[in-house]
Write a protein that holds these residues in place. Sequence first.
Motif, PDB file in Angstrom:
ATOM      1  N   VAL A 129      76.526  41.302  37.296  1.00 26.37           N
ATOM      2  CA  VAL A 129      75.234  40.638  37.345  1.00 26.37           C
ATOM      3  C   VAL A 129      74.426  41.202  36.199  1.00 26.37           C
ATOM      4  O   VAL A 129      74.015  42.363  36.218  1.00 26.37           O
ATOM      5  N   GLY A 130      74.205  40.388  35.178  1.00 26.29           N
ATOM      6  CA  GLY A 130      73.570  40.903  33.967  1.00 26.29           C
ATOM      7  C   GLY A 130      74.449  41.986  33.368  1.00 26.29           C
ATOM      8  O   GLY A 130      75.653  41.819  33.212  1.00 26.29           O
ATOM      9  N   ASP A 131      73.857  43.144  33.069  1.00 26.84           N
ATOM     10  CA  ASP A 131      74.644  44.253  32.518  1.00 26.84           C
ATOM     11  C   ASP A 131      75.056  45.249  33.591  1.00 26.84           C
ATOM     12  O   ASP A 131      75.552  46.330  33.289  1.00 26.84           O
ATOM     13  N   LEU A 132      74.888  44.849  34.856  1.00 26.62           N
ATOM     14  CA  LEU A 132      75.315  45.678  35.982  1.00 26.62           C
ATOM     15  C   LEU A 132      76.735  45.279  36.363  1.00 26.62           C
ATOM     16  O   LEU A 132      77.017  44.095  36.576  1.00 26.62           O
ATOM     17  N   ARG A 133      77.626  46.254  36.442  1.00 23.71           N
ATOM     18  CA  ARG A 133      79.048  45.981  36.665  1.00 23.71           C
ATOM     19  C   ARG A 133      79.565  46.841  37.805  1.00 23.71           C
ATOM     20  O   ARG A 133      79.284  48.046  37.864  1.00 23.71           O
ATOM     21  N   LEU A 134      80.360  46.230  38.702  1.00 22.43           N
ATOM     22  CA  LEU A 134      80.897  46.951  39.852  1.00 22.43           C
ATOM     23  C   LEU A 134      82.368  46.585  40.023  1.00 22.43           C
ATOM     24  O   LEU A 134      82.715  45.410  40.088  1.00 22.43           O
ATOM     25  N   ASP A 135      83.219  47.596  40.096  1.00 23.34           N
ATOM     26  CA  ASP A 135      84.660  47.392  40.295  1.00 23.34           C
ATOM     27  C   ASP A 135      85.023  47.947  41.673  1.00 23.34           C
ATOM     28  O   ASP A 135      85.238  49.157  41.827  1.00 23.34           O
ATOM     29  N   SER A 142      78.672  50.677  36.769  1.00 20.52           N
ATOM     30  CA  SER A 142      78.076  51.008  35.471  1.00 20.52           C
ATOM     31  C   SER A 142      76.984  50.012  35.129  1.00 20.52           C
ATOM     32  O   SER A 142      76.934  48.908  35.682  1.00 20.52           O
ATOM     33  N   ARG A 143      76.113  50.428  34.227  1.00 24.29           N
ATOM     34  CA  ARG A 143      75.081  49.527  33.718  1.00 24.29           C
ATOM     35  C   ARG A 143      74.977  49.750  32.221  1.00 24.29           C
ATOM     36  O   ARG A 143      74.902  50.888  31.756  1.00 24.29           O
ATOM     37  N   ALA A 144      75.026  48.659  31.478  1.00 26.66           N
ATOM     38  CA  ALA A 144      75.009  48.747  30.020  1.00 26.66           C
ATOM     39  C   ALA A 144      76.100  49.712  29.540  1.00 26.66           C
ATOM     40  O   ALA A 144      75.883  50.500  28.616  1.00 26.66           O
ATOM     41  N   CYS A 145      77.252  49.669  30.212  1.00 24.04           N
ATOM     42  CA  CYS A 145      78.421  50.484  29.879  1.00 24.04           C
ATOM     43  C   CYS A 145      78.243  51.975  30.187  1.00 24.04           C
ATOM     44  O   CYS A 145      79.077  52.800  29.789  1.00 24.04           O
ATOM     45  N   ILE A 146      77.163  52.331  30.887  1.00 23.06           N
ATOM     46  CA  ILE A 146      76.921  53.723  31.270  1.00 23.06           C
ATOM     47  C   ILE A 146      77.329  53.902  32.728  1.00 23.06           C
ATOM     48  O   ILE A 146      76.795  53.222  33.608  1.00 23.06           O
ATOM     49  N   PRO A 147      78.282  54.799  33.021  1.00 22.87           N
ATOM     50  CA  PRO A 147      78.737  54.991  34.403  1.00 22.87           C
ATOM     51  C   PRO A 147      77.610  55.441  35.323  1.00 22.87           C
ATOM     52  O   PRO A 147      76.715  56.189  34.920  1.00 22.87           O
ATOM     53  N   ILE A 148      77.663  54.963  36.567  1.00 28.47           N
ATOM     54  CA  ILE A 148      76.683  55.338  37.589  1.00 28.47           C
ATOM     55  C   ILE A 148      77.440  55.922  38.774  1.00 28.47           C
ATOM     56  O   ILE A 148      78.360  55.294  39.297  1.00 28.47           O
ATOM     57  N   LEU A 220      68.857  40.929  44.892  1.00 30.49           N
ATOM     58  CA  LEU A 220      69.253  41.398  43.560  1.00 30.49           C
ATOM     59  C   LEU A 220      68.979  40.265  42.585  1.00 30.49           C
ATOM     60  O   LEU A 220      69.562  39.180  42.704  1.00 30.49           O
ATOM     61  N   ARG A 221      68.091  40.500  41.663  1.00 32.81           N
ATOM     62  CA  ARG A 221      67.749  39.460  40.681  1.00 32.81           C
ATOM     63  C   ARG A 221      68.972  39.095  39.869  1.00 32.81           C
ATOM     64  O   ARG A 221      69.626  39.930  39.290  1.00 32.81           O
ATOM     65  N   ASP A 222      69.297  37.790  39.824  1.00 34.96           N
ATOM     66  CA  ASP A 222      70.489  37.368  39.089  1.00 34.96           C
ATOM     67  C   ASP A 222      70.226  37.235  37.608  1.00 34.96           C
ATOM     68  O   ASP A 222      71.126  36.903  36.834  1.00 34.96           O
ATOM     69  N   SER A 223      69.024  37.520  37.172  1.00 36.09           N
ATOM     70  CA  SER A 223      68.706  37.527  35.738  1.00 36.09           C
ATOM     71  C   SER A 223      68.539  38.949  35.253  1.00 36.09           C
ATOM     72  O   SER A 223      67.826  39.225  34.303  1.00 36.09           O
ATOM     73  N   ALA A 224      69.191  39.882  35.984  1.00 34.35           N
ATOM     74  CA  ALA A 224      69.052  41.304  35.649  1.00 34.35           C
ATOM     75  C   ALA A 224      69.506  41.585  34.233  1.00 34.35           C
ATOM     76  O   ALA A 224      70.448  40.993  33.746  1.00 34.35           O
TER      77      ALA A 224
END
Length: 224
Positions: A129-135, A142-148, A220-224
């Motif tokens: 969702v936007g630059d938010l990524r979940l595997d 991660s967000r913007a390729c930065i691990p969380i 969760l805003r889908d335009s994140a």
Amino acid sequence: MRVLVVEDEPRMASVIRRSLAKVGMAADVAGRGEDAVSMAAVVDYDAIVLDVMLPGVSGFETCRMLRDRCVWAPVLMLTAREAVSDRVEGLDSGADDYLVKPFALAELHARLRSLHRRGRPERPVVLEVGDLRLDPARREASRACIPIDLSAKEFALLETLMRRPGEVVSRIALIEHAWDLAYEARSNVVDVYIRRLREKVDRPFGRATIETVRGAGYRLRDSA
């Protein structure tokens, strides 16, 4: 029915291809994972038979690459390894079924027909969702390729929200996905975990992705 057979052993690939032709299925063969990804990008296959042990990119990674490129043809993995961990990794990478070598060709045909009957609804392996990524399979965020780094409950809550971007998700729905039946629904633990999530996925990035919808839940805003 058109099938892509991804098998680097020429004799095995030939046997599978000929057997499929005998039961009325057309088959193309790729010897490497990279070739399979390229072929699946231009041909709309009804199913893919994918060997785990490939030179270069493994069958597991090939499957992930296919799903990342929105190739949703059912994948039947072939493996010579019977370890549960191998089967789990295959299914978590996006495969739909697996078959352990050696196998009967009749069973291969039957499994392919079964997969074909199920159809292939889109089901992203990795949520974005936007630059938010979940595997979910690898338990990575991660967000913007930065691990969380997320706790199990934080991960479960974020996954629930990311599967319904732009929708209001009630506290009860969040509880059902992240807690067991022993949870006391009147507790404010959901609000506590949402605050923790915001501290990890929003504030460090200057975002306000997770919104509170008063009296209804969270979105969760889908335009994140």
